[in-house]
Design an enzyme around this catalytic site. Structure first.
Site, PDB file in Angstrom:
ATOM      1  N   GLU A 115       0.828  -1.208   0.000  1.00  0.00           N
ATOM      2  CA  GLU A 115       0.000   0.000   0.000  1.00  0.00           C
ATOM      3  C   GLU A 115       0.863   1.259   0.000  1.00  0.00           C
ATOM      4  O   GLU A 115       0.551   2.247  -0.670  1.00  0.00           O
ATOM      5  CB  GLU A 115      -0.919  -0.006   1.227  1.00  0.00           C
ATOM      6  CG  GLU A 115      -2.044  -1.037   1.152  1.00  0.00           C
ATOM      7  CD  GLU A 115      -2.848  -1.095   2.439  1.00  0.00           C
ATOM      8  OE1 GLU A 115      -2.594  -0.241   3.321  1.00  0.00           O
ATOM      9  OE2 GLU A 115      -3.700  -1.985   2.571  1.00  0.00           O
TER      10      GLU A 115
ATOM     11  N   GLU B  10      22.185 -14.559  -0.535  1.00  0.00           N
ATOM     12  CA  GLU B  10      23.222 -14.446   0.500  1.00  0.00           C
ATOM     13  C   GLU B  10      24.300 -15.507   0.307  1.00  0.00           C
ATOM     14  O   GLU B  10      24.709 -16.178   1.259  1.00  0.00           O
ATOM     15  CB  GLU B  10      22.604 -14.570   1.900  1.00  0.00           C
ATOM     16  CG  GLU B  10      21.542 -13.531   2.201  1.00  0.00           C
ATOM     17  CD  GLU B  10      20.980 -13.631   3.614  1.00  0.00           C
ATOM     18  OE1 GLU B  10      21.680 -14.156   4.511  1.00  0.00           O
ATOM     19  OE2 GLU B  10      19.835 -13.187   3.823  1.00  0.00           O
TER      20      GLU B  10
END
Length: 332
Positions: A120, A214
């Site tokens: 949002e 990672e």
């Protein structure tokens, strides 16, 4: 209203910044990744390491076109006590990304309700689930695939699953993106899964991106943080090639991020230290027996010189989609 820096600190994302960079080195890792069709070849950093003119920064800016804050955007750093925010480290990393035109990957928020709130606030942001031990087809990765499917079925703004395991830097306007899952990819030399491509397919078959977020490969080391023997060094090289090749073989893997790039900055030696496991004493004295610690996990050594792991990543990128899963030697 939240500032742009605050958004970067709380949202897991890839940000494309507006900068025109210098001509690319055609042998650099980021250039080769772009040429192989990948959006980026990145690394993790910490803000104290960003010393202008240092060897660290010179390598960062010449080899990588995506940055992940190793700690600076984590909740306990951004908001150490409730209502008190500190973006000092975050701002420094954001400034570095803007200066070089690098992608910025936000790391990390909690899920899953935060997905909707984040969407949002920043609807152009791509949002990822980033997790470990999903780089192989196992109970956890299969369960995560079901979680992702459930979220998508409910209309959740999920774009990518991260596994923690163009030939120029970008120059267009700010673009904040995600829709993926992250594969962390913290591997042990000789134990890297051979079915990474199949694990990626669990998510990419659902239309989710599968960045490798990672990557590092730790191996047993001696007291000088050097490989314990030639065998483990060879296994590590093979594992880096296998890992990068898995990304190259999946169209929905946008890129690979190495978790730091030089051994002195790695988290591994501080966690996987050698330990005293036995003491045997006689009248002439005591013999202390230690288990081997782990380290030497990255692409550059303690003097910030490229290692064989650097060159094998470079070779995998040159081989591109034809790299396969087995390293057959560096082509000179």
């Amino acid at each position: 209203m939240l500032s742009s820096t605050t958004l970067l600190a709380i949202l897991s994302a890839l940000a494309l910044t507006s900068v025109q960079a210098a001509p690319a080195d055609k042998n650099s890792l980021d250039y080769l990744a772009n040429k192989a069709g990948k959006r980026y070849l990145g690394t993790a950093v910490q803000s104290p390491q960003l010393v202008p003119g240092s060897q660290y920064v010179q390598i960062l800016e010449s080899q990588f076109d995506a940055i992940t804050p190793e700690n600076e955007m984590k909740w306990e750093v951004v908001e150490p006590t409730e209502g008190n925010f500190d973006f000092t480290g975050t701002d420094k990393i954001v400034a570095e990304a803007k200066k070089t035109g690098s992608l910025l990957r936000g790391h990390n928020i909690c899920w899953d309700s935060q997905l909707r709130y984040a969407h949002e606030v920043a609807p152009k942001m791509k949002l990822c689930i980033n997790d470990y031990n999903i780089e192989t087809v196992n109970a956890k990765s299969q369960a995560m695939a079901k979680v992702a499917a459930g979220l998508l079925a409910k209309g959740a703004p999920l774009h990518c699953i991260g596994m923690f395991k163009n030939a120029k830097r970008r120059s267009s306007g700010l673009l904040i993106r995600t829709a993926s899952s992250g594969l962390e990819s913290h591997f042990i030399g000789g134990s890297t899964p051979k079915d990474i491509p199949a694990a990626m397919n669990l998510f990419s078959d659902q239309g989710l991106e599968v960045p490798m977020t990672e990557l590092d490969v730790r191996i047993p080391v001696n007291g000088n943080d050097m490989p314990a023997n030639a065998t483990v060094a060879k296994e590590q090289v093979d594992d880096y090639y296998t890992s990068v090749s898995a990304c190259l073989g999946n169209d929905l893997c946008p890129g690979v991020s190495i978790w730091q790039f030089a051994d002195p900055t790695s988290w591994i030696p501080g966690v996987f230290k050698g330990k005293l496991i036995a003491v045997s004493c006689t009248f002439s004295g005591c013999l202390l027996q230690y288990c081997v610690g782990y380290g030497a996990a990255l692409l550059y050594d303690a003097q910030y010189q490229p290692k064989s792991t650097y060159y094998v990543v470079q070779q995998a990128l040159k081989d591109g989609k034809n790299s396969g899963s087995k390293f057959h030697g560096i082509k000179l």
